[in-house]
Motif scaffolding. Structure first.
Motif, PDB file in Angstrom:
ATOM      1  N   THR A  48      16.371   9.778   4.169  1.00  0.00           N
ATOM      2  CA  THR A  48      15.513   9.777   2.986  1.00  0.00           C
ATOM      3  C   THR A  48      14.062   9.471   3.375  1.00  0.00           C
ATOM      4  O   THR A  48      13.147   9.754   2.618  1.00  0.00           O
ATOM      5  CB  THR A  48      15.972   8.716   1.973  1.00  0.00           C
ATOM      6  N   HIS A  49      13.892   8.845   4.555  1.00  0.00           N
ATOM      7  CA  HIS A  49      12.564   8.505   5.053  1.00  0.00           C
ATOM      8  C   HIS A  49      12.371   9.175   6.413  1.00  0.00           C
ATOM      9  O   HIS A  49      13.357   9.473   7.094  1.00  0.00           O
ATOM     10  CB  HIS A  49      12.432   6.995   5.237  1.00  0.00           C
ATOM     11  N   PRO A  50      11.119   9.397   6.837  1.00  0.00           N
ATOM     12  CA  PRO A  50      10.937   9.833   8.222  1.00  0.00           C
ATOM     13  C   PRO A  50      11.558   8.773   9.140  1.00  0.00           C
ATOM     14  O   PRO A  50      11.646   7.603   8.749  1.00  0.00           O
ATOM     15  CB  PRO A  50       9.409   9.852   8.392  1.00  0.00           C
ATOM     16  N   ALA A  98       0.839  -1.208   0.000  1.00  0.00           N
ATOM     17  CA  ALA A  98       0.000   0.000   0.000  1.00  0.00           C
ATOM     18  C   ALA A  98       0.874   1.258   0.000  1.00  0.00           C
ATOM     19  O   ALA A  98       0.539   2.266  -0.626  1.00  0.00           O
ATOM     20  CB  ALA A  98      -0.921  -0.011   1.214  1.00  0.00           C
ATOM     21  N   HIS A  99       2.012   1.176   0.711  1.00  0.00           N
ATOM     22  CA  HIS A  99       2.944   2.310   0.722  1.00  0.00           C
ATOM     23  C   HIS A  99       3.510   2.543  -0.686  1.00  0.00           C
ATOM     24  O   HIS A  99       3.528   3.675  -1.176  1.00  0.00           O
ATOM     25  CB  HIS A  99       4.065   2.021   1.732  1.00  0.00           C
ATOM     26  N   GLU A 100       3.942   1.455  -1.335  1.00  0.00           N
ATOM     27  CA  GLU A 100       4.526   1.601  -2.682  1.00  0.00           C
ATOM     28  C   GLU A 100       3.475   2.119  -3.667  1.00  0.00           C
ATOM     29  O   GLU A 100       3.779   2.958  -4.526  1.00  0.00           O
ATOM     30  CB  GLU A 100       5.105   0.267  -3.168  1.00  0.00           C
ATOM     31  N   LEU A 101       2.247   1.605  -3.543  1.00  0.00           N
ATOM     32  CA  LEU A 101       1.173   2.081  -4.426  1.00  0.00           C
ATOM     33  C   LEU A 101       0.878   3.552  -4.160  1.00  0.00           C
ATOM     34  O   LEU A 101       0.496   4.291  -5.069  1.00  0.00           O
ATOM     35  CB  LEU A 101      -0.091   1.245  -4.210  1.00  0.00           C
ATOM     36  N   GLY A 102       1.068   3.974  -2.914  1.00  0.00           N
ATOM     37  CA  GLY A 102       0.889   5.387  -2.577  1.00  0.00           C
ATOM     38  C   GLY A 102       1.850   6.261  -3.372  1.00  0.00           C
ATOM     39  O   GLY A 102       1.485   7.330  -3.854  1.00  0.00           O
ATOM     40  N   HIS A 103       3.093   5.764  -3.534  1.00  0.00           N
ATOM     41  CA  HIS A 103       4.064   6.504  -4.364  1.00  0.00           C
ATOM     42  C   HIS A 103       3.526   6.640  -5.788  1.00  0.00           C
ATOM     43  O   HIS A 103       3.654   7.691  -6.412  1.00  0.00           O
ATOM     44  CB  HIS A 103       5.396   5.761  -4.409  1.00  0.00           C
ATOM     45  N   VAL A 104       2.952   5.534  -6.308  1.00  0.00           N
ATOM     46  CA  VAL A 104       2.435   5.581  -7.681  1.00  0.00           C
ATOM     47  C   VAL A 104       1.248   6.536  -7.752  1.00  0.00           C
ATOM     48  O   VAL A 104       1.171   7.394  -8.640  1.00  0.00           O
ATOM     49  CB  VAL A 104       1.998   4.163  -8.152  1.00  0.00           C
ATOM     50  N   TYR A 116       7.533  12.951   0.706  1.00  0.00           N
ATOM     51  CA  TYR A 116       6.830  11.989  -0.151  1.00  0.00           C
ATOM     52  C   TYR A 116       6.684  10.635   0.556  1.00  0.00           C
ATOM     53  O   TYR A 116       5.672   9.961   0.406  1.00  0.00           O
ATOM     54  CB  TYR A 116       7.570  11.832  -1.486  1.00  0.00           C
ATOM     55  N   GLU A 117       7.719  10.245   1.306  1.00  0.00           N
ATOM     56  CA  GLU A 117       7.626   8.976   2.038  1.00  0.00           C
ATOM     57  C   GLU A 117       6.508   9.053   3.075  1.00  0.00           C
ATOM     58  O   GLU A 117       5.771   8.096   3.285  1.00  0.00           O
ATOM     59  CB  GLU A 117       8.961   8.631   2.702  1.00  0.00           C
ATOM     60  N   ALA A 118       6.400  10.217   3.731  1.00  0.00           N
ATOM     61  CA  ALA A 118       5.338  10.387   4.729  1.00  0.00           C
ATOM     62  C   ALA A 118       3.973  10.321   4.031  1.00  0.00           C
ATOM     63  O   ALA A 118       3.027   9.737   4.563  1.00  0.00           O
ATOM     64  CB  ALA A 118       5.504  11.724   5.455  1.00  0.00           C
TER      65      ALA A 118
HETATM   66 ZN   LIG Z   1       8.651   4.704   0.023  1.00  0.00          ZN
END
Ligand SMILES: [Zn+2]
Length: 427
Positions: A402-404, A287-293, A357-359
Motif C-alpha cells: 500500500t506504500h512504497p 507533514a506526510h499526513e497533511l500532504g494527504h489532506v 498517493y503515499e509517494a
Molecule cells: Zn500516508
C-alpha cells in the motif's frame, strides 16, 4: 392514422435500444477513463530514485529477526485468504439448502436473502478465527501486540458485528431494488453504493473508530504549533489533531488521516509519542499526513472507490442474472463471492494508486520540512518497530504494497537531498 405497433417498428426499437445501450456503455467507459486520468495524476516530479542497499540502513540482526517474524505472519495471512476462498466456494455450492433453511425464519425472499448474507459473513469470520488467534500469539511473541486474548476476542466480536450490519445493509438495498426494479436493479444500486461509500467515509471516524479506540486532542503544545505551521506551508488548516490509545493493542507506531469535511482529522497512535520518535521525526509524520489532506487523497480515494465499485456491481449483476437473477436468496452467496473475488482482483490496482498517493504525501513532507535526514530516520524506525521488510520482493510489493517500500521511501529522501543541495563543484 398511425399504427402504433408493428413487427417492423419492434425491430427498429429493439435495434435502437441495443444501440442506446452500447452508446451508454461507451459513454460510461469514456467517463471512467477521463476520471481515472485526472485522479491518477500527482505532483511528484520525475525523480532519479537510487537503488540503495538495505544493509547500509538496517542492522543485520534486526533484518534477520524481522525475516523470521514475517515468514510466519505472511503464511498466516495467505492461509486466512485460502480459508476464506474455500469457505466461500462451499457456501456458493450449498447456497440452495442454506437459503431453504433460512427461508422458514425469513419468510419472504428479501428478508431471507439478508439472513443468508449475515450467515455468509459469520461463516467467513468463524472459520478464519483460529488463524487470527495464532496470529495474535505470534505478534505477542515478537512483542508487536500487547493485547490479551479477552480484549482480542471483544475486538473480533465488535468487528464482525459491524461487518454483519454493513453486509446486511448492502443485501437489503440490492435485494430490495431487485424485487422492485427487476433486471435493472444495478442502475439504481451503483450510485447508491457510491453514496453509501461517501457516508461511510464521513461517519467512520465518529461511529466506527470509537468502537475500538478512545481519542483525545494532542497535548504536546509545541508539536501542535509545529503541525499548524506545517499545515500553513502545505496550504491546509488542521482543526483536529488527535491521539488514539493504540498502545492497548500494539507497540507499532502509526499515524493517519480520516474523515471528510467536518469529520476530517489527523490521528497519531500514542505509541508514536512514547519517546521512541524524536520531534523532527514526528514533524515528518505530520507533514506526510497533511500532504494527504492537501492533495485531497481521501476524496480521490472515494473517486477510485466509485470507479471500481460500479464495474463490481455490474459483475455481480451479470453473474446472478445468468442464474435467474436476484432477489433469489439462493444467489446471495454467489453475489458475495463475485464481490469478494473482484475486490481481490482489483487489489493490486488499488494498491498501485495508493503507492502513488503515499509517494506524493512523502514528497509533500520532504518539501514542507526540508529535513530528509529526519525523514530517513523516521522510515528506519517505523520499519524496525513494525518488523517490516525494508526491501520486499517486487511481486509482493506489486500485490500487497500500500506504500512504497521503505528502501524506496528512503531513496526518495536521498533524491530530494541531492536535488536540494547540488554537488559542490557543479557549474
Ligand atoms: Zn500516508
Amino acid at each position: 392514422m398511425e399504427i402504433p405497433v408493428n413487427v417492423g417498428d419492434d425491430g427498429h426499437s429493439h435495434g435502437r435500444r441495443t444501440l442506446a445501450k452500447r452508446a451508454g456503455l461507451l459513454a460510461l467507459a469514456a467517463v471512467w477513463v477521463v476520471s481515472g486520468f485526472f485522479l491518477w495524476r500527482t505532483s511528484v516530479p520525475r525523480l532519479d530514485i537510487p537503488h540503495l542497499d538495505p544493509r547500509d540502513y538496517f542492522d543485520a540482526a534486526e533484518l534477520s529477526r524481522a525475516d523470521d517474524y514475517r515468514r510466519v505472519s505472511r503464511a498466516l495471512l495467505l492461509g486466512s485468504l485460502v480459508v476464506q476462498l474455500v469457505v466461500m466456494g462451499l457456501l456458493v455450492w450449498k447456497a440452495r439448502p442454506l437459503a431453504d433453511a433460512l427461508g422458514g425464519i425469513g419468510r419472504g425472499r428479501v428478508r431471507t436473502g439478508i439472513l443468508v448474507s449475515i450467515a455468509v459473513a459469520l461463516a467467513l469470520w468463524l472459520t478464519t478465527l483460529p488463524l487470527g488467534a495464532v496470529s495474535l500469539w505470534w505478534r505477542r511473541r515478537y512483542g508487536l501486540s500487547t493485547q490479551a486474548a479477552a480484549g482480542w476476542l471483544r475486538d473480533q466480536a465488535v468487528a464482525v458485528g459491524v461487518e454483519c450490519l454493513l453486509v446486511a445493509a448492502a443485501a437489503a438495498v440490492t435485494l430490495g431494488l431487485a424485487a422492485w426494479l427487476s433486471r435493472s436493479w444495478w442502475l439504481a444500486a451503483a450510485p447508491l453504493f457510491v453514496l453509501a461509500g461517501v457516508v461511510y467515509f464521513v461517519a467512520q471516524p465518529l461511529v466506527v473508530q470509537p468502537l475500538f479506540n478512545t481519542f483525545h486532542p494532542l497535548a504536546d503544545q509545541r508539536l501542535t504549533a509545529e503541525i499548524k505551521e506545517l499545515g500553513a506551508k502545505e496550504g491546509v488548516t488542521v482543526d483536529k489533531v488527535l491521539v488514539a490509545d493504540a498502545s492497548r493493542r500494539t507497540t507499532t507506531a502509526n499515524a493517519y488521516v480520516s474523515g471528510l469535511g467536518p469529520t476530517k482529522r489527523v490521528v497519531f497512535y500514542d505509541t508514536m509519542l512514547d519517546g521512541r520518535f524524536t520531534p523532527p521525526e514526528l514533524e515528518s509524520v505530520a507533514a506526510h499526513e497533511l500532504g494527504h489532506v492537501a492533495r485531497s487523497h481521501i476524496w480521490k480515494g472515494l473517486g477510485w472507490f466509485a470507479l471500481l465499485a460500479i464495474p463490481g456491481v455490474l459483475l455481480v449483476w451479470w453473474f446472478t442474472e445468468r442464474r435467474g437473477g436476484l432477489p433469489d436468496p439462493g444467489l446471495v452467496p454467489l453475489a458475495i463471492a463475485v464481490a469478494l473475488v473482484y475486490s481481490l482482483l482489483v487489489m493490486p490496482f488499488g494498491n498501485l494508486v495508493s503507492r502513488r498517493y503515499e509517494a506524493e504525501a512523502d514528497w509533500m513532507a520532504l518539501t514542507a520540512t526540508n529535513d530528509p535526514e529526519s525523514f530517513i530516520r523516521l522510515e528506519q524506525r517505523l520499519t524496525t518497530t513494525s518488523l517490516g521488510d525494508p526491501d520486499p520482493p517486487d511481486w509482493s510489493n506489486l500485490i500487497f504494497g500500500t506504500h512504497p517500500t521503505p528502501m524506496r521511501r528512503i531513496g526518495m529522501a536521498v533524491a530530494f537531498r541531492t536535488l536540494a543541495s547540488p554537488a559542490p563543484g557543479g557549474s
